[in-house]
Design a protein around this motif. Structure first.
Motif, short mmCIF file in Angstrom:
data_model
loop_
_atom_site.label_atom_id
_atom_site.label_comp_id
_atom_site.label_asym_id
_atom_site.label_seq_id
_atom_site.Cartn_x
_atom_site.Cartn_y
_atom_site.Cartn_z
N PRO A 56 0.58 -1.15 -0.19
CA PRO A 56 0.12 -0.04 -0.02
C PRO A 56 0.84 1.36 0.11
N CYS A 57 2.14 1.04 0.34
CA CYS A 57 2.84 2.70 0.49
C CYS A 57 4.21 2.38 -0.18
N PRO A 58 4.56 2.10 -1.54
CA PRO A 58 5.64 2.08 -2.23
C PRO A 58 6.19 3.49 -2.40
N ILE A 135 -12.44 5.15 -15.77
CA ILE A 135 -11.88 5.94 -16.91
C ILE A 135 -13.18 6.00 -17.75
N ALA A 136 -13.84 4.77 -18.06
CA ALA A 136 -15.07 4.71 -18.97
C ALA A 136 -16.10 5.48 -18.53
N GLU A 137 -16.42 5.51 -17.13
CA GLU A 137 -17.62 6.24 -16.74
C GLU A 137 -17.18 7.59 -16.52
N GLY A 138 -15.89 8.12 -16.44
CA GLY A 138 -15.54 9.21 -16.23
C GLY A 138 -15.50 9.67 -14.62
N VAL A 139 -15.14 8.85 -13.87
CA VAL A 139 -15.53 9.24 -12.31
C VAL A 139 -14.17 8.85 -11.71
N ASN A 140 -13.93 9.32 -10.46
CA ASN A 140 -12.66 8.83 -9.64
C ASN A 140 -12.78 7.31 -9.14
N VAL A 141 -11.66 6.69 -8.98
CA VAL A 141 -11.74 5.36 -8.75
C VAL A 141 -12.51 4.97 -7.51
N PRO A 142 -13.04 3.81 -7.19
CA PRO A 142 -13.72 3.50 -5.81
C PRO A 142 -12.75 2.91 -4.97
N MET A 143 -12.78 3.39 -3.74
CA MET A 143 -11.67 2.95 -2.79
C MET A 143 -12.45 2.63 -1.52
N TYR A 144 -11.88 1.77 -0.65
CA TYR A 144 -12.73 1.25 0.52
C TYR A 144 -11.53 0.94 1.56
N ARG A 145 -11.99 1.14 2.75
CA ARG A 145 -11.47 0.72 4.03
C ARG A 145 -11.53 -0.81 3.92
N THR A 146 -10.63 -1.41 4.64
CA THR A 146 -10.57 -2.96 4.89
C THR A 146 -10.05 -3.24 6.12
N ASN A 147 -10.37 -4.61 6.28
CA ASN A 147 -9.94 -5.25 7.66
C ASN A 147 -8.47 -5.81 7.51
N ASN A 159 -5.12 0.04 8.92
CA ASN A 159 -5.62 -1.13 7.97
C ASN A 159 -5.31 -0.55 6.44
N THR A 160 -5.27 -1.58 5.44
CA THR A 160 -5.01 -1.12 4.03
C THR A 160 -6.40 -0.75 3.73
N VAL A 161 -6.19 0.49 2.77
CA VAL A 161 -7.48 0.98 2.00
C VAL A 161 -7.01 0.30 0.50
N CYS A 225 -4.25 0.53 -1.90
CA CYS A 225 -4.06 1.96 -2.27
C CYS A 225 -3.20 3.00 -1.50
N GLY A 226 -2.68 3.96 -2.17
CA GLY A 226 -1.98 4.91 -1.46
C GLY A 226 -2.77 5.74 -0.50
N VAL A 227 -4.07 5.67 -0.45
CA VAL A 227 -4.79 6.36 0.63
C VAL A 227 -4.49 5.95 2.04
N THR A 228 -3.95 4.66 2.14
CA THR A 228 -3.75 3.96 3.35
C THR A 228 -3.00 4.76 4.47
#
Length: 262
Positions: A56-58, A135-147, A159-161, A225-228
């Protein structure tokens, strides 16, 4: 905005306030990065956390010294204070503001980290004929908190996003093969299939970004994800911190090909 725009040209548009939204699909061929900016006395702990959690944090670049806002690796005339579409300001682990310029917040003790972003490998997926739904729908990528717990280091834990892209099973396998070549931008997915298995209760309710259509016969594929780091910042509660807003990346002059393992 054109995918063929150069990173320098995009950064000029960001700096002028012309572009203040997500950067997915822009500047084809160039590395995008997440941002973490911390006081010097917190920087070593964060570096240890990132090194302990490379999925998650490269880390792809670090400012040469505290207070430096020009990162030569990032590109021509780069200024971390103005070249991100939207920033988040954090105080004691709480996000207190979102702004499009951080010159008024800048301090001489701040250390900047650039963290690899999955937007960088989207180019390789598209080149292989795979559709990237956000990209096809012209929106930001969906991101989620996990366990999925990160390895604690120093004062940081959490926890990883994940970001999510839906594919048919055969395409998901191809996506895994392609992304494995890009460990510096999160590499292979960490999970695909049942969202509940990693603590996501409702795939249609994102924690960051926007939901996308999952078509019949497709499975959700989850990439670290780098939001982690923002989740770790919320737990560690440094007195001050600046990050990018999710999806609003630094677009660098570094070619994606430099990060690929052939």
């Amino acid at each position: 905005m054109s995918a063929d725009l150069t990173p320098y040209a995009l950064r000029q548009k960001i700096r002028s306030g012309e572009h203040t939204s997500n950067t997915s699909g822009l500047c084809t061929g160039f590395v995008q990065a997440n941002v973490v900016i911390l006081p010097k006395d917190w920087a070593q702990d964060f570096l240890m956390f990132a090194q302990s959690n490379p999925k998650p944090c490269p880390v792809i670049a670090v400012a040469p010294e505290a207070g430096a806002y020009h990162l030569p690796e990032a590109g021509k005339d780069f200024d971390i204070r103005s070249d991100v579409p939207q920033y988040r300001i954090w105080n004691d682990g709480v996000m207190t503001d979102e702004v499009t310029d951080i010159k008024d917040y800048w301090r001489d003790d701040l250390v900047t980290f650039l963290i690899g972003c999955s937007f960088s490998f989207e180019e390789a997926l598209i080149a292989d004929g795979l559709e990237i739904r956000n990209i096809a729908e012209g929106v930001n990528v969906p991101m989620y908190r996990t366990n999925v717990a990160c390895k604690p280091a120093g004062r940081f834990s959490g926890n990883t996003v994940v970001s999510m892209r839906p594919f048919k099973p055969a395409d998901a396998i191809r996506m895994i093969q392609i992304c494995s070549r890009f460990p510096s931008v999160h590499g292979a997915p960490i999970h695909f299939g049942d969202p509940a298995a990693i603590g996501i209760a409702d795939i249609n309710k994102t924690d960051f970004g926007d939901p996308v259509t999952i078509k019949a016969g497709e499975v959700p594929v989850f990439t670290a994800c780098g939001v982690t780091p923002q989740e770790a910042i919320a737990q560690a509660k440094p007195p001050f911190c600046i990050t990018h807003s999710p999806g609003c990346m630094v677009v660098t002059d570094m070619p994606n090909s430099k990060l690929a393992i052939m």
